[in-house]
Scaffold this motif. Structure first.
Motif, PDB file in Angstrom:
ATOM      1  N   LEU A  99      11.065  -3.033   4.215  1.00 16.14           N
ATOM      2  CA  LEU A  99       9.972  -3.440   5.092  1.00 16.14           C
ATOM      3  C   LEU A  99       9.064  -2.431   5.537  1.00 16.14           C
ATOM      4  N   MET A 100       9.648  -1.616   6.165  1.00 19.59           N
ATOM      5  CA  MET A 100       8.658  -0.384   6.661  1.00 19.59           C
ATOM      6  C   MET A 100       8.210   0.633   5.521  1.00 19.59           C
ATOM      7  N   PHE A 101       9.268   0.923   4.821  1.00 19.44           N
ATOM      8  CA  PHE A 101       8.786   1.768   3.629  1.00 19.44           C
ATOM      9  C   PHE A 101       7.714   1.439   2.718  1.00 19.44           C
ATOM     10  N   SER A 102       7.861   0.209   2.404  1.00 18.81           N
ATOM     11  CA  SER A 102       6.996  -0.580   1.420  1.00 18.81           C
ATOM     12  C   SER A 102       5.575  -0.677   2.185  1.00 18.81           C
ATOM     13  N   SER A 103       5.754  -1.029   3.616  1.00 18.15           N
ATOM     14  CA  SER A 103       4.568  -1.228   4.173  1.00 18.15           C
ATOM     15  C   SER A 103       3.449   0.107   4.242  1.00 18.15           C
ATOM     16  N   GLY A 104       4.334   1.099   4.421  1.00 15.43           N
ATOM     17  CA  GLY A 104       3.546   2.393   4.514  1.00 15.43           C
ATOM     18  C   GLY A 104       3.302   2.818   3.142  1.00 15.43           C
ATOM     19  N   VAL A 105       4.046   2.853   2.099  1.00 13.54           N
ATOM     20  CA  VAL A 105       3.866   3.155   0.596  1.00 13.54           C
ATOM     21  C   VAL A 105       2.442   2.639   0.011  1.00 13.54           C
ATOM     22  N   VAL A 106       2.171   1.134   0.179  1.00 11.48           N
ATOM     23  CA  VAL A 106       1.492   0.410  -0.492  1.00 11.48           C
ATOM     24  C   VAL A 106      -0.125   0.799   0.152  1.00 11.48           C
ATOM     25  N   LYS A 107      -0.167   1.484   1.150  1.00 10.70           N
ATOM     26  CA  LYS A 107      -1.444   1.806   1.810  1.00 10.70           C
ATOM     27  C   LYS A 107      -2.037   3.166   0.955  1.00 10.70           C
ATOM     28  N   PHE A 108      -1.083   4.010   0.467  1.00  6.17           N
ATOM     29  CA  PHE A 108      -1.446   4.876  -0.371  1.00  6.17           C
ATOM     30  C   PHE A 108      -1.559   4.825  -1.807  1.00  6.17           C
ATOM     31  N   THR A 109      -0.751   3.901  -2.237  1.00  8.17           N
ATOM     32  CA  THR A 109      -0.925   3.525  -3.932  1.00  8.17           C
ATOM     33  C   THR A 109      -1.979   2.771  -4.032  1.00  8.17           C
ATOM     34  N   SER A 110      -2.454   1.948  -2.944  1.00  5.31           N
ATOM     35  CA  SER A 110      -3.558   1.109  -3.538  1.00  5.31           C
ATOM     36  C   SER A 110      -4.776   1.909  -3.702  1.00  5.31           C
ATOM     37  N   CYS A 146      -7.051   2.958  -1.504  1.00  2.91           N
ATOM     38  CA  CYS A 146      -7.911   2.569  -0.521  1.00  2.91           C
ATOM     39  C   CYS A 146      -8.468   3.801   0.076  1.00  2.91           C
ATOM     40  N   PRO A 147      -9.661   4.206  -0.009  1.00  7.97           N
ATOM     41  CA  PRO A 147      -9.982   5.447   0.609  1.00  7.97           C
ATOM     42  C   PRO A 147     -10.221   5.611   2.028  1.00  7.97           C
ATOM     43  N   VAL A 148     -10.213   4.413   2.925  1.00 10.90           N
ATOM     44  CA  VAL A 148     -10.036   4.333   4.111  1.00 10.90           C
ATOM     45  C   VAL A 148      -8.821   4.781   4.705  1.00 10.90           C
ATOM     46  N   TRP A 149      -7.711   4.353   4.066  1.00  8.74           N
ATOM     47  CA  TRP A 149      -6.510   4.837   4.055  1.00  8.74           C
ATOM     48  C   TRP A 149      -6.343   6.170   4.037  1.00  8.74           C
ATOM     49  N   TRP A 150      -6.455   6.415   2.835  1.00 10.95           N
ATOM     50  CA  TRP A 150      -6.420   8.113   2.433  1.00 10.95           C
ATOM     51  C   TRP A 150      -7.127   8.820   3.561  1.00 10.95           C
ATOM     52  N   SER A 151      -8.203   8.688   3.916  1.00  9.42           N
ATOM     53  CA  SER A 151      -8.919   9.548   4.899  1.00  9.42           C
ATOM     54  C   SER A 151      -8.558   9.597   6.438  1.00  9.42           C
ATOM     55  N   MET A 152      -7.548   8.535   6.515  1.00  6.06           N
ATOM     56  CA  MET A 152      -6.837   8.352   7.992  1.00  6.06           C
ATOM     57  C   MET A 152      -7.998   8.089   8.967  1.00  6.06           C
ATOM     58  N   LYS A 153      -8.872   7.172   8.551  1.00  6.83           N
ATOM     59  CA  LYS A 153      -9.762   6.616   9.365  1.00  6.83           C
ATOM     60  C   LYS A 153      -9.778   5.171   9.514  1.00  6.83           C
ATOM     61  N   GLY A 210       4.669  -5.389   2.033  1.00  5.29           N
ATOM     62  CA  GLY A 210       3.325  -4.180   1.865  1.00  5.29           C
ATOM     63  C   GLY A 210       2.273  -4.998   2.418  1.00  5.29           C
ATOM     64  N   LEU A 211       2.029  -4.912   3.576  1.00  5.09           N
ATOM     65  CA  LEU A 211       0.835  -5.367   4.367  1.00  5.09           C
ATOM     66  C   LEU A 211      -0.482  -4.538   4.133  1.00  5.09           C
ATOM     67  N   PHE A 212      -1.424  -5.082   4.328  1.00  3.86           N
ATOM     68  CA  PHE A 212      -2.881  -4.614   4.474  1.00  3.86           C
ATOM     69  C   PHE A 212      -3.072  -3.153   3.514  1.00  3.86           C
ATOM     70  N   ARG A 213      -2.691  -3.642   1.950  1.00  5.94           N
ATOM     71  CA  ARG A 213      -2.924  -2.664   1.006  1.00  5.94           C
ATOM     72  C   ARG A 213      -4.307  -2.120   0.914  1.00  5.94           C
ATOM     73  N   ARG A 214      -5.420  -2.798   1.505  1.00  8.92           N
ATOM     74  CA  ARG A 214      -6.775  -2.194   1.407  1.00  8.92           C
ATOM     75  C   ARG A 214      -7.233  -2.772   2.750  1.00  8.92           C
ATOM     76  N   MET A 215      -7.893  -2.025   3.241  1.00  7.10           N
ATOM     77  CA  MET A 215      -8.675  -2.031   4.645  1.00  7.10           C
ATOM     78  C   MET A 215     -10.003  -3.079   4.482  1.00  7.10           C
ATOM     79  N   THR A 216     -10.156  -3.927   5.106  1.00  6.58           N
ATOM     80  CA  THR A 216     -11.445  -4.817   5.091  1.00  6.58           C
ATOM     81  C   THR A 216     -12.054  -4.617   6.425  1.00  6.58           C
TER      82      THR A 216
END
Length: 665
Positions: free
Chosen positions: A172-183, A185-192, A449-455
């Motif tokens: 649960l935890m590992f997948s939820s964190g990883v999908v934010k990077f594999t998606s 999404c520039p918002v996740w990658w910028s840490m903003k 994997g929650l919130f793959r892309r920031m809306t």
């Protein structure tokens, strides 16, 4: 073998509490969501060409097929399942004696039965997580309650099945964190992401408004900390030193508490916290007495060594965090950071991390299984028959644990498809994928994997529904109980209750109304003034108390928090209209009626037998109506309807705590 008897018992009570919240929250919403006059009537899911209740059950395994035998239709049968689920969960919460395999089997079957007809309002990751955790709990729980220390015959399999809970927490935890990077999404990658998240999440709490206005550098550091806790720390769940796992436990609990105070995610965070109990053992709750002499000197040395290893592990982790995110302190005593790795580098690292995670999960399971089988043989009871029974019972639990672990490798590998492909003939074989596909409908091995892309980057989208007695207006806005609407309405604390309509309105705003057929059902129910649906909304501010409107429409708005400079203002939000969401409809609008008839939402008589029909004498038997039970269900719902849903849930929990405390005294 380290004892986990008390730890396991605490986990079982925790799962009971989660079930209590889940059943109670869903129960209060059944008429408006799934009733015969609800948004998505459950009766439409109870149609089968199969003959006989057994054939129908095999085609869609749900206890709702047995409604005719109680003289009920689908809606009232859902009430019965919800009430029984609440009752069983309450008993499990107040009494350890009720936390046995049979009780958890029943609770899982009841929730799965409701999930089968839940449609889009139950397609959430916390629902499937509860089903998977609940299924594992059936094998974690004892067959019958035995006081700790009285009988060891049921304790050999504890570390084996409990390891599945820890493995589920890791996935649960590992997948939820990883999908934010594999998606990507520039918002996740910028840490903003946190600069947007607190404003754009489904149902923010009052604390979220203040968190949104924290300094950007602090939000970025918090985002990095969240990624570390989700992606890196889970690997420490399998570290052999218990102190390292305890620190990982505290970090996970801290993250979940931060989420709870800033967002309303129903029972999801509580369930995650309950899963975190698997990182502990009985030594966490009970301190052993220290020995004397040489043994104490040896213990002192091992204690110092363990602390050094403990500090060393997290020191290494912090060092890599500093390097990977280029953390540094400025002259103004702020912390700045930059992501120093690329997406390609992350993908390569993930390709190695996923197989490593599988190995880390398999190793303790194998060791615990071997130890459990050995203990069942050596430490078993003196009687031959009891020893043999013990041995085969332990083998059964080991086999179940190995099977569940094996099929769970498929969804874990799916977070990095190249691993799944390259491991097709080894780690994740075709056989495992075949068995995973067989058990997948039962939701006992799921991807997460929650919130793959920031809306909501350009503004939080919200659908605002309005009604009018004239096509020319004036138009009056409908208010929901919890989701943002009126800019002056205060932000709520509603968890662990999940207002499923409010949640779906959040998803609907991210798409078009054509992608959300249920919202047209909502429009139709509102223009007809359907009381069951209105109960899901803010009836205290019903814009049409004397009768439903003749026309209804919806617009898409973008919401933003008011700036910090207006913190003394009564407004939490500011908004601007973007476009029309769906056009003006009337009660007798032909395209709307035809569409809802096609979906079988309207135009059908509510079957009193949940879709089961007989012939001749059997037909009369199938259609009998249990008037006294229906009267009781109506009376019970009328009482509960007087209380706001979240208050009802907390009242049940408080009553359970009082009873449990009183019984213990």
């Amino acid at each position: 073998m380290v004892s986990i008897v008390y730890t396991r018992n605490l986990y079982l009570r925790g799962i009971s509490v989660v079930y209590l919240f889940a059943f109670a929250s869903l129960y209060v919403q059944i008429p408006g969501l799934y009733g015969n006059n609800g948004l998505l009537p459950a009766r439409t899911q109870m149609e089968s060409k199969s003959n006989g209740v057994l054939a129908k059950f095999l085609s869609k395994p749900t206890l709702l097929w047995f409604a005719p035998y109680l003289g009920l239709d689908t809606e009232y049968m859902m009430d019965v399942l919800g009430i029984v689920g609440v009752t069983l969960a309450f008993l499990g919460m107040v009494s350890q004696k009720c936390c046995n395999a049979m009780m958890f089997s029943l609770m899982w079957a009841l929730y799965f039965s409701l999930y089968q007809v839940g449609q889009t309002f139950m397609w959430f990751q916390w629902d499937i997580l509860l089903l998977e955790a609940g299924f594992i709990t059936i094998f974690v729980a004892p067959l019958v309650y035995v006081k700790p220390g009285k009988n060891r015959s049921q304790l050999y399999q504890n570390p084996v099945t409990f390891q599945l809970v820890r493995w589920l927490l890791f996935r649960l935890m590992f997948s939820s964190g990883v999908v934010k990077f594999t998606s990507g999404c520039p918002v996740w990658w910028s840490m903003k992401a946190l600069s947007v998240h607190f404003e754009s999440q489904c149902i923010p709490t009052p604390v979220a408004w203040y968190a949104h206005h924290l300094p950007e550098w602090f939000l970025k550091i918090s985002m990095i900390g969240s990624h570390v806790i989700e992606v890196a720390v889970p690997f420490l769940f399998f570290f052999p030193l218990s102190a390292v796992r305890v620190t990982a436990f505290y970090l996970q609990i801290f993250l979940q508490l931060c989420i709870i105070i800033t967002g309303n995610y129903n029972f999801f965070n509580l369930l995650t916290m309950v899963l975190c109990i698997s990182l502990l053992n009985d030594n966490f709750f009970f301190t052993k007495r220290k020995g004397k002499g040489r043994s104490s000197e040896s213990s002192w040395f091992l204690t110092i060594l363990a602390k050094l290893v403990h500090l060393g592990v997290y020191a290494v982790l912090l060092y890599f965090v500093k390097v990977l995110f280029a953390l540094r302190v400025t002259d103004k005593y702020t912390i700045v950071s930059d992501t120093t790795f690329t997406k390609e580098e992350f993908e390569r690292a993930l390709g190695k991390a996923v197989p490593a995670a599988m190995l880390l999960g398999a190793l303790p399971l194998a060791l615990n299984s071997a130890e459990a089988v050995t203990a069942a043989i050596i430490d078993g009871p003196n009687r031959f028959f009891s020893r043999v029974t013990n041995f085969f019972s332990t083998l059964f639990y080991v086999a179940v644990a190995v099977f569940l672990f094996s099929v769970s490798l498929v969804p874990l590998a799916s977070i990095h498809p190249p691993v799944l492909q390259s491991s097709a003939n080894s780690t994740v074989s075709l056989l495992l994928r075949h068995w995973h596909s067989r058990v997948e409908p039962f939701q006992i091995s799921n991807p997460y994997g929650l919130f793959r892309r920031m809306t909501g980057v350009g503004g939080r989208p919200e659908v605002i529904i309005e009604g009018s007695q004239s096509i020319d207006g004036p138009w009056k806005e409908y208010n929901f109980l919890y989701k943002p609407g009126d800019v002056n309405s205060s932000l709520p604390f509603v968890a662990p209750h999940q207002p499923r309509l409010d949640w779906q309105m959040w998803f609907a705003a991210l798409q078009t109304y054509n992608q959300n057929p249920w919202i047209l059902s909502l429009a139709y129910r509102l223009v007809n003034g359907q009381p069951e649906v209105l109960q899901l909304m803010d009836t205290s501010r019903n814009p049409f108390p004397k009768g439903p409107p003749k026309y209804i429409r919806a617009s898409l708005y973008h919401y933003h928090y008011t700036p910090w400079s207006q913190k003394s203002s009564p407004s939490w939000w500011r908004r601007e209209r973007i476009e029309e969401y769906f056009p003006i409809f009337s009660k007798d609008h032909p395209p709307l009626l035809d569409y809802l008839k096609k979906l079988k939402i309207i135009g059908q008589d509510a079957p009193s037998s949940a879709g089961l029909r007989g012939k001749g004498k059997d037909r009369k038997k199938d259609l009998w109506t249990n008037t006294w039970l229906i009267s009781f269900l109506k009376f019970l719902r009328s009482l509960i309807a007087q209380v706001e849903a979240s208050i009802f849930l907390w009242s049940l929990f408080s009553a359970g705590c009082v009873i449990a405390f009183t019984r213990r005294i």
